[in-house]
Design a protein around this motif. Sequence first.
Motif: not given
Length: 91
Positions: A8-18, A31-33, A59-68
């Motif tokens: 249930n990772v939210p789609d944050l691909s719109a935040r992937a702006l250079p 308790a869990k990631d 945190a960086r790894n989780i954010l990267a997954v959400a951003m794709g």
Amino acid sequence: MAKPKLRNVPDLSARALPDEGIEVRVTPKAAKDGILTDQGNIRIFVTAPPENGKANEAARNILAVAMGVAPSTLILRRGQASRDKVFVYLP
């Protein structure tokens, strides 16, 4: 044993702006990631302890997954020792 995949990772691909700052609030030793978004705010929960940069890396790894994006393209700009952090996407 491998870590379980995030669900249930939210789609944050719109935040992937250079060169755009992405503000997050990190909760270590959870308790869990996981990652939640609420009214534009991003909260990341990591099971890693806040020592030697382990929670920052998780945190960086989780954010990267959400951003794709690859984790290596996210740079911690501000908040090395704080719960409030700013990551920057540099493709």
